[in-house]
Design an enzyme around this catalytic site. Structure first.
Site, mmCIF file in Angstrom:
data_model
loop_
_atom_site.group_PDB
_atom_site.id
_atom_site.type_symbol
_atom_site.label_atom_id
_atom_site.label_comp_id
_atom_site.label_asym_id
_atom_site.label_seq_id
_atom_site.Cartn_x
_atom_site.Cartn_y
_atom_site.Cartn_z
ATOM 1 N N SER A 183 6.243 6.241 -0.149
ATOM 2 C CA SER A 183 7.538 5.582 0.108
ATOM 3 C C SER A 183 7.802 5.324 1.585
ATOM 4 C CB SER A 183 8.702 6.419 -0.465
ATOM 5 O OG SER A 183 8.451 6.737 -1.813
ATOM 6 N N ARG A 184 6.731 5.189 2.354
ATOM 7 C CA ARG A 184 6.856 4.921 3.798
ATOM 8 C C ARG A 184 7.530 6.057 4.575
ATOM 9 N NH1 ARG A 184 3.760 1.871 2.349
ATOM 10 N NH2 ARG A 184 3.641 -0.386 2.580
ATOM 11 N N LEU A 185 7.594 7.255 3.981
ATOM 12 C CA LEU A 185 8.195 8.388 4.697
ATOM 13 C C LEU A 185 7.080 9.166 5.396
ATOM 14 C CD1 LEU A 185 10.866 9.456 2.041
ATOM 15 C CD2 LEU A 185 11.124 7.977 4.047
ATOM 16 N N GLN B 56 0.847 -1.194 0.000
ATOM 17 C CA GLN B 56 0.000 0.000 0.000
ATOM 18 C C GLN B 56 0.882 1.243 0.000
ATOM 19 O OE1 GLN B 56 -3.428 -0.119 0.384
ATOM 20 N NE2 GLN B 56 -3.749 2.063 0.547
#
Ligand SMILES: Cc1cc2nc3c(=O)[nH]c(=O)nc-3n(C[C@H](O)[C@H](O)[C@H](O)COP(=O)(O)O)c2cc1C
Length: 214
Positions: free
Chosen positions: A192-194, A13
């Site tokens: 990007s999971r940031l 996701q």
């Protein structure tokens, strides 16, 4: 085994609905209210359902969903059975956490602090507002105790219905808890999971704000 469970590793996701800056809001209650309203506006179901976690005397955490029912003096209020597992754990260790997940807006709110029982008058007023069957259920359910035979609880419902009729008082073992936050973290999913994580920590009557690594 479920094919979906087998395939979880391929589920990636990405989050892109919003962002959160540490200058955006200095008052965590205002931000919580804004996010709550936005969760409703986005069509989220069960917006006030949250996970409340407590810790047992032998340090075993446990979690369950309850409904946030009120904000009282900037505390987060839920109602339950004081003799339940969570109630017994809170009586020994009042530290608890409350967690909201609002996936439509890719948001999580994590609240940590201590829980106190609400004043009886506030619990009385909320109990009075509940439907009759819920009031009887508060008497009939020995929440978290083993139920050997489900007829037991139906028998108790009938017993209390006969006993009280339409005027059901609040049982002493049922009422509200107020979670008084020491720390509130707002999490906004990012690409990007940031992810953005902004933490409000209560310090000498004010809120210190800092950002955390995702
Ligand atoms: C959507 C949802 C809302 C719930 N709301 C409450 C609630 O407000 N109060 C409550 O005592 N239990 C509520 N429950 C049940 C709890 O999750 C839990 O089963 C119960 O409180 C017993 O927990 P315990 O044995 O850990 O004390 C809810 C469950 C769900 C799925």
């Amino acid at each position: 085994m479920s094919d979906n469970l087998e395939d979880l590793k391929n589920n990636h996701q990405d989050f892109s609905k919003g962002s959160l800056d540490s200058n955006e809001e200095k008052n965590p209650y205002v931000l919580f209210g804004r996010w709550f309203d936005e969760a409703i506006a986005s069509g989220e179901l069960e917006v006030n359902a949250c996970v409340i976690s407590t810790v047992s005397v032998d340090l075993q955490p446990s979690a369950r969903i309850v409904y946030l029912k009120e904000m009282v003096d900037n505390s987060f209020v839920f109602y339950t059975n004081y003799s339940s597992q969570k109630g017994k754990e809170i009586a020994i260790n009042p530290k608890a956490s409350m967690l909201f997940f609002w996936p439509k807006n890719e948001r999580q709110v994590r609240i940590e602090g201590e829980v106190v029982k609400l004043p009886e008058a506030i619990s009385d007023a909320y109990f009075e507002s509940r439907p009759l069957q819920s009031k009887l259920g508060a008497w009939a359910s020995h929440q978290s105790d083993e139920l050997v035979d489900s007829s037991e609880i139906h028998n108790r419902m009938a017993y209390y219905s006969d006993k009280f009729g339409d005027v059901v008082p609040r049982p002493a073992h049922w009422g509200g808890y107020a979670l008084m936050p020491q720390c509130i973290e707002f999490w906004q999913g990012r690409p990007s999971r940031l992810h953005d994580r902004i933490v409000f920590t209560s310090f000498e009557g004010t809120w210190k704000i800092h950002r955390k690594n995702p």
